[in-house]
Design an enzyme around this catalytic site. Structure first.
Site, mmCIF file in Angstrom:
data_model
loop_
_atom_site.group_PDB
_atom_site.id
_atom_site.type_symbol
_atom_site.label_atom_id
_atom_site.label_comp_id
_atom_site.label_asym_id
_atom_site.label_seq_id
_atom_site.Cartn_x
_atom_site.Cartn_y
_atom_site.Cartn_z
ATOM 1 N N VAL A 59 43.475 71.430 58.169
ATOM 2 C CA VAL A 59 44.911 71.482 57.908
ATOM 3 C C VAL A 59 45.243 70.839 56.565
ATOM 4 O O VAL A 59 46.056 71.357 55.799
ATOM 5 C CB VAL A 59 45.710 70.825 59.059
ATOM 6 C CG1 VAL A 59 47.201 70.803 58.749
ATOM 7 C CG2 VAL A 59 45.459 71.570 60.371
ATOM 8 N N CYS A 60 44.587 69.735 56.251
ATOM 9 C CA CYS A 60 44.846 69.032 54.977
ATOM 10 C C CYS A 60 44.475 69.912 53.783
ATOM 11 O O CYS A 60 45.201 69.978 52.795
ATOM 12 C CB CYS A 60 44.069 67.720 54.924
ATOM 13 S SG CYS A 60 44.486 66.575 56.249
ATOM 14 N N SER A 61 43.355 70.572 53.887
ATOM 15 C CA SER A 61 42.903 71.476 52.834
ATOM 16 C C SER A 61 43.899 72.621 52.663
ATOM 17 O O SER A 61 44.317 72.942 51.542
ATOM 18 C CB SER A 61 41.509 72.007 53.180
ATOM 19 O OG SER A 61 41.064 72.906 52.196
ATOM 20 N N THR A 64 47.181 71.407 51.033
ATOM 21 C CA THR A 64 47.055 71.154 49.595
ATOM 22 C C THR A 64 46.949 72.465 48.822
ATOM 23 O O THR A 64 47.585 72.628 47.771
ATOM 24 C CB THR A 64 45.843 70.237 49.326
ATOM 25 O OG1 THR A 64 45.998 69.050 50.118
ATOM 26 C CG2 THR A 64 45.755 69.853 47.858
#
Length: 170
Positions: A59-61, A64
């Site tokens: 999710v973080c990738s 971003t």
């Protein structure tokens, strides 16, 4: 007070919750080349601050990369920052691998300066809770989202809309 969970387990957020209308708190984080970066370094710009627990996770990738893609259409008066506690070297390696060039990745690993100033440092994990902040040219907070479940995505459309609203008022 914001209630946040990580994998459905409650976490304790350190620091003060930031709200729309607040003056944006200052902070010191590290750039990928280990230079200190503060809120003042982007003074006079609109800031979209995307906060992720760990940039090299799903999710973080995606978060971003989504803001990296959107950044090109936001104009020169907008700076997009992604802040996590990942080491600057890991952020740089991830950015190079993923081709992320429109977002500045910054590390809060040293002392959680950003995390505590914005009330997103998760005490139990020493990670930052997923959140979005939009700050105008005069350092006023104009949009805030603390994502209730850290493993969920933020509301990308609302964050981008908040930035565009500021760019149209210039």
């Amino acid at each position: 007070m914001v209630n946040v969970t990580f994998k459905q387990e409650p976490v304790t957020l350190l620091g003060k919750e930031v709200a729309v209308g607040d003056k944006a708190p200052d902070f010191t984080v590290l750039s990928n080349d280990l230079k200190p970066v503060t809120l003042n370094d982007s003074k006079g710009k609109i800031r979209l601050i995307s906060v992720v627990p760990s940039i090299d996770t799903g999710v973080c990738s995606e978060q971003t990369k989504k803001f990296n893609q959107e950044a090109t259409s936001l104009g020169d008066d907008v700076v997009v920052l992604t802040i996590s506690v990942d080491l600057p070297f890991a952020q740089a390696r991830w950015g190079a691998t993923e081709g992320v060039k429109n977002v500045q990745t910054l590390s809060d690993h040293r002392d959680l300066s950003f995390g505590e100033a914005y009330g997103v440092a998760m005490k139990e994990l020493r990670l930052l809770a997923r959140s979005i902040f939009v700050i105008d040219q005069d350092d006023n907070v104009t949009y805030v989202e603390y994502v209730n479940e850290v493993t969920n995505h933020p509301d990308y459309d609302k964050a981008i809309e908040a930035v565009k609203k500021l760019t149209n008022n210039q």
